[in-house]
Design a protein around this motif. Structure first.
Motif, PDB file in Angstrom:
ATOM      1  N   LEU A 149       0.676  -1.248   0.037  1.00  0.00           N
ATOM      2  CA  LEU A 149      -0.049   0.114  -0.171  1.00  0.00           C
ATOM      3  C   LEU A 149       0.953   1.333  -0.075  1.00  0.00           C
ATOM      4  O   LEU A 149       0.502   2.177  -0.537  1.00  0.00           O
ATOM      5  N   LEU A 150       1.940   1.296   0.440  1.00  0.00           N
ATOM      6  CA  LEU A 150       2.922   2.250   0.707  1.00  0.00           C
ATOM      7  C   LEU A 150       3.362   2.574  -0.556  1.00  0.00           C
ATOM      8  O   LEU A 150       3.927   3.797  -1.049  1.00  0.00           O
ATOM      9  N   GLY A 151       3.817   1.446  -1.436  1.00  0.00           N
ATOM     10  CA  GLY A 151       4.559   1.568  -2.663  1.00  0.00           C
ATOM     11  C   GLY A 151       6.014   1.566  -2.471  1.00  0.00           C
ATOM     12  O   GLY A 151       6.869   1.739  -3.372  1.00  0.00           O
ATOM     13  N   ARG A 152       6.333   1.395  -1.186  1.00  0.00           N
ATOM     14  CA  ARG A 152       8.049   1.189  -1.012  1.00  0.00           C
ATOM     15  C   ARG A 152       8.070   0.383   0.336  1.00  0.00           C
ATOM     16  O   ARG A 152       7.099   0.276   1.218  1.00  0.00           O
ATOM     17  N   PRO A 153       9.295   0.360   0.824  1.00  0.00           N
ATOM     18  CA  PRO A 153       9.498  -0.414   2.124  1.00  0.00           C
ATOM     19  C   PRO A 153       9.247   0.489   3.341  1.00  0.00           C
ATOM     20  O   PRO A 153       9.749   1.562   3.202  1.00  0.00           O
ATOM     21  N   TYR A 154       8.600  -0.016   4.252  1.00  0.00           N
ATOM     22  CA  TYR A 154       8.273   0.861   5.537  1.00  0.00           C
ATOM     23  C   TYR A 154       9.716   1.275   6.066  1.00  0.00           C
ATOM     24  O   TYR A 154      10.569   0.229   6.285  1.00  0.00           O
ATOM     25  N   MET A 155       9.843   2.292   6.603  1.00  0.00           N
ATOM     26  CA  MET A 155      11.251   3.032   6.978  1.00  0.00           C
ATOM     27  C   MET A 155      11.203   3.630   8.484  1.00  0.00           C
ATOM     28  O   MET A 155       9.985   4.337   8.612  1.00  0.00           O
ATOM     29  N   ILE A 156      11.961   3.348   9.211  1.00  0.00           N
ATOM     30  CA  ILE A 156      12.217   4.116  10.478  1.00  0.00           C
ATOM     31  C   ILE A 156      13.442   4.522  10.499  1.00  0.00           C
ATOM     32  O   ILE A 156      14.398   4.371   9.909  1.00  0.00           O
ATOM     33  N   GLU A 157      13.704   6.001  11.351  1.00  0.00           N
ATOM     34  CA  GLU A 157      15.067   6.220  11.556  1.00  0.00           C
ATOM     35  C   GLU A 157      15.241   6.726  13.092  1.00  0.00           C
ATOM     36  O   GLU A 157      14.505   6.927  13.615  1.00  0.00           O
ATOM     37  N   GLY A 158      16.662   6.591  13.424  1.00  0.00           N
ATOM     38  CA  GLY A 158      16.941   7.027  14.838  1.00  0.00           C
ATOM     39  C   GLY A 158      18.137   7.390  15.122  1.00  0.00           C
ATOM     40  O   GLY A 158      19.190   7.259  14.233  1.00  0.00           O
ATOM     41  N   LYS A 159      18.583   7.820  16.362  1.00  0.00           N
ATOM     42  CA  LYS A 159      19.828   7.979  16.824  1.00  0.00           C
ATOM     43  C   LYS A 159      20.463   6.759  17.423  1.00  0.00           C
ATOM     44  O   LYS A 159      19.984   5.943  18.110  1.00  0.00           O
ATOM     45  N   VAL A 160      21.791   6.414  17.089  1.00  0.00           N
ATOM     46  CA  VAL A 160      22.475   5.236  17.567  1.00  0.00           C
ATOM     47  C   VAL A 160      22.740   5.647  18.886  1.00  0.00           C
ATOM     48  O   VAL A 160      23.459   6.703  19.297  1.00  0.00           O
ATOM     49  N   VAL A 161      22.371   4.560  19.693  1.00  0.00           N
ATOM     50  CA  VAL A 161      22.809   4.649  21.185  1.00  0.00           C
ATOM     51  C   VAL A 161      23.472   3.412  21.610  1.00  0.00           C
ATOM     52  O   VAL A 161      23.641   2.341  21.264  1.00  0.00           O
TER      53      VAL A 161
END
Length: 272
Positions: A149-161
């Motif tokens: 439904l998105l038309g692309r892979p779902y993505m998240i991002e964050g700070k490396v800890v």
């Protein structure tokens, strides 16, 4: 507000919350020269200006708290003030605006001298392409369905800890992320790709409580390719749910399972 195109030249705009910038949203964008995002502050699929990465059109943001008291006429006046040559407004079939979503498509059509183009509901395999539907799929770990439904892979991002340190010594090395604002998928293990400093690596990612070790919640990704360095941030792209989170009797048992997860992830990622 964001965008490089002078607003005086813009004649056609698409309006909406556009959390997800998914395939139905893209149908609106095909009919517009610029995007007007009504920012509610609760976007989880593409929070904030992340939306701008999924379109070539300039994006302009109106924050809901600044405009929610406007009536239909006041809202339209605001748009025409921003886009003085406005000729067409493109909206989705379920568009509503104003305080408590009081005003409808009909109100906009009656007040606006130009064209109001309403894009009908978009369905894929009989499923409505809607941010609400995509969020439910993600919460259930149905990544392939969400991605369709998105038309692309779902993505998240964050700070490396800093992690607990067990992975590198006794299991496999991982990059641990602190993620804010993005909707996290169901707890479990996923076939993913991880982007670090502009380069994309095949990976396997765990999301959930580390019930075999310290019980804390973690988002950690293991890079399947040669990688060195200490990144400050990373993005994770999801391709498939591999297994649910579960407890193991020992670290050795957990490591054996991780090795199996890695092999499954490699098979999935060979096909994407």
């Amino acid at each position: 507000m964001n965008g490089s195109t002078g607003t005086k030249k813009i004649k056609f705009i698409a309006i909406g919350a556009f959390d997800g910038m998914h395939r139905a949203h893209q149908e609106l964008f095909k009919r517009a020269e610029a995007i007007v995002v009504i920012e509610k502050g609760n976007a989880q699929l593409t929070p904030g200006k992340v939306r701008c990465e999924f379109t070539k059109l300039p994006c302009y943001f109106f924050h809901l708290k600044d405009i929610k008291q406007l009536d239909a006429r006041g809202f339209l006046h605001l748009l025409q003030e921003k886009f003085p040559n406005l000729q067409k407004i493109v909206i989705g079939y379920d568009f509503a605006f104003g305080k408590d979503r009081k005003y409808s498509i009909k109100d906009l059509q009656e007040l606006f001298d130009g064209e109001v183009e309403v894009v009908p509901e978009i369905k894929i395999d009989g499923i409505s392409v809607h941010s609400r539907v995509i969020k439910e799929f993600i919460k259930e770990g149905k990544i392939e369905e969400a991605n369709k439904l998105l038309g692309r892979p779902y993505m998240i991002e964050g700070k490396v800890v800093k992690g607990q340190g067990i992975g590198k010594e006794k299991l496999v090395p991982t990059i641990n992320l602190q993620v804010h604002n993005f909707l996290l998928p169901k707890e479990g293990v996923y076939a993913t790709k991880t982007q670090i400093d502009g380069k994309i690596y095949k990976s396997v990612t765990f999301i959930g409580h580390r019930i075999t070790t310290d019980g804390s919640f973690a988002v950690e990704t293991h890079i399947l390719e040669s990688f060195e360095g200490e990144p400050k941030s990373a993005r994770i792209y999801f391709y498939a749910f591999l297994r649910p989170n579960k407890a193991f009797d020992s670290l050795d048992a957990l490591k054996r399972q991780i090795m199996q997860d890695i092999q499954k992830a490699k098979v999935v990622l060979e096909q994407v």
